[in-house]
Scaffold this active site. Structure first.
Site, PDB file in Angstrom:
ATOM      1  N   GLU A  80       0.804  -1.218   0.000  1.00 50.68           N
ATOM      2  CA  GLU A  80       0.000   0.000   0.000  1.00 50.68           C
ATOM      3  C   GLU A  80       0.838   1.270   0.000  1.00 50.68           C
ATOM      4  O   GLU A  80       0.320   2.361  -0.243  1.00 50.68           O
ATOM      5  CB  GLU A  80      -0.944  -0.008   1.208  1.00 50.68           C
ATOM      6  CG  GLU A  80      -2.054  -1.049   1.087  1.00 50.68           C
ATOM      7  CD  GLU A  80      -2.861  -1.208   2.364  1.00 50.68           C
ATOM      8  OE1 GLU A  80      -2.375  -0.803   3.436  1.00 50.68           O
ATOM      9  OE2 GLU A  80      -3.983  -1.737   2.284  1.00 50.68           O
ATOM     10  N   GLU A 111       8.242 -21.751   7.132  1.00 59.08           N
ATOM     11  CA  GLU A 111       8.702 -20.882   8.216  1.00 59.08           C
ATOM     12  C   GLU A 111       9.962 -21.436   8.882  1.00 59.08           C
ATOM     13  O   GLU A 111      10.620 -20.735   9.652  1.00 59.08           O
ATOM     14  CB  GLU A 111       7.613 -20.654   9.249  1.00 59.08           C
ATOM     15  CG  GLU A 111       7.290 -21.814  10.145  1.00 59.08           C
ATOM     16  CD  GLU A 111       6.353 -21.401  11.277  1.00 59.08           C
ATOM     17  OE1 GLU A 111       6.602 -21.856  12.408  1.00 59.08           O
ATOM     18  OE2 GLU A 111       5.392 -20.651  11.040  1.00 59.08           O
TER      19      GLU A 111
END
Length: 300
Positions: A80, A111
């Site tokens: 954004e 992960e």
């Protein structure tokens, strides 16, 4: 050992034993408490924002790294920044364990991929700010990235929910979001994820303000690349420069979509002078207007 904010059971009856209405209310309470947790970390969040702004001013990059749900929060914030604040996309790096999911699949085993950290480290330099997230503060991928970027001399901002966790111990700017135990134990996309997103929103917005991309409460460096955002930019120009919509659109067109420059152009400055003013005042509009007032070039 169970980690207090991410794995321990919340107080009270288990969520699945409650009625739907009671469960919804319990979830809402958990979300509210999660957001409230960022209050204690406000000073560190502000420090992180200043570090991010300094990196952008000096030509450095913002590097986000995380796994799983934390990675999704980082992805949302990073993606954004170009549209909201005009941060050049080439100065933003996004590293999710296993890569950004393109098909809705996010394998859990990524992960634990510590080898990826070396690859990430090759693209990081001393002038960069690296933001690493892990709800538990113990995720192997996150820790490996943190250790590599520290060796590069980059500023490390770490966001985790458990005080004293290894990730926070490594950080130059540790941001502990001490959220309560998850409503569904271990589901860190809930409270921890909400707190992470709120903290990232706050930190990147404070960065935008520090860079001069917010003026009179408006995002004056918005990239007007669709109808909605063109209209928003025009509205910003109208409000700040006190001109008609037609004049605002003309100024925006003359400025090539540069909203800050268009604000000054609409106020009566040539495009060349508008760009020179913005350059002289590091992109901040208020000192630009103050300079114009002192020179009596225009009335603002």
């Amino acid at each position: 050992m169970l980690l207090p904010t991410t794995e321990m059971l919340p107080e009270g009856e288990a969520i699945d034993r409650l009625s739907a209405d009671q469960a919804a209310a319990f979830f809402v309470r958990g979300q509210r408490l999660a957001v409230e947790a960022i209050g204690q970390a406000a000073p560190e969040i502000a420090r992180g924002a200043q570090a991010m702004a300094a990196a952008i001013r000096s030509g450095g990059s913002l590097v986000y790294a995380a796994a799983g749900s934390s990675g999704l929060m980082a992805l949302a914030d990073a993606c954004e920044l170009p549209g909201t604040f005009g941060i050049p996309a080439e100065t933003i790096q996004i590293h999710m364990a296993g890569g950004v999911p393109a098909d809705g699949r996010m394998p859990g085993d990524t992960e634990d991929d510590t080898e990826a950290a070396d690859v990430i480290g090759r693209g990081v330099s001393a002038g960069d700010v690296v933001i690493v997230l892990s709800a538990s503060g113990t995720t192997p991928f996150a820790l490996a990235v943190a250790e590599v970027v520290k060796s590069k001399g980059s500023v490390l901002i770490a966001i985790a929910s458990n005080r004293g966790s290894p990730l926070l111990e490594l950080a130059d700017i540790p941001i502990c979001l001490q959220t309560p135990p998850e409503v569904i134990a271990g589901s860190t996309r809930l409270g921890a994820g909400t707190a992470q997103k709120a903290a990232l929103n706050l930190m990147s917005s404070l960065m935008g303000i520090a860079l001069g991309h917010v003026y009179q409460g408006q995002m004056v460096n918005v990239v007007a690349d669709n109808t909605k955002l063109i209209n928003r930019a025009v509205g910003i120009i109208v409000g700040i420069s006190n001109v008609s919509e037609a004049a605002a659109r003309m100024a925006l067109d003359r400025s090539g979509g540069d909203t800050k420059a268009a604000i000054l152009v609409a106020a009566g400055v040539t495009l060349k002078d508008a760009k020179a003013l913005l350059s002289a005042h590091i992109g901040h509009l208020e000192p630009c207007f103050n300079s114009l007032k002192s020179n009596q070039d225009i009335k603002v």
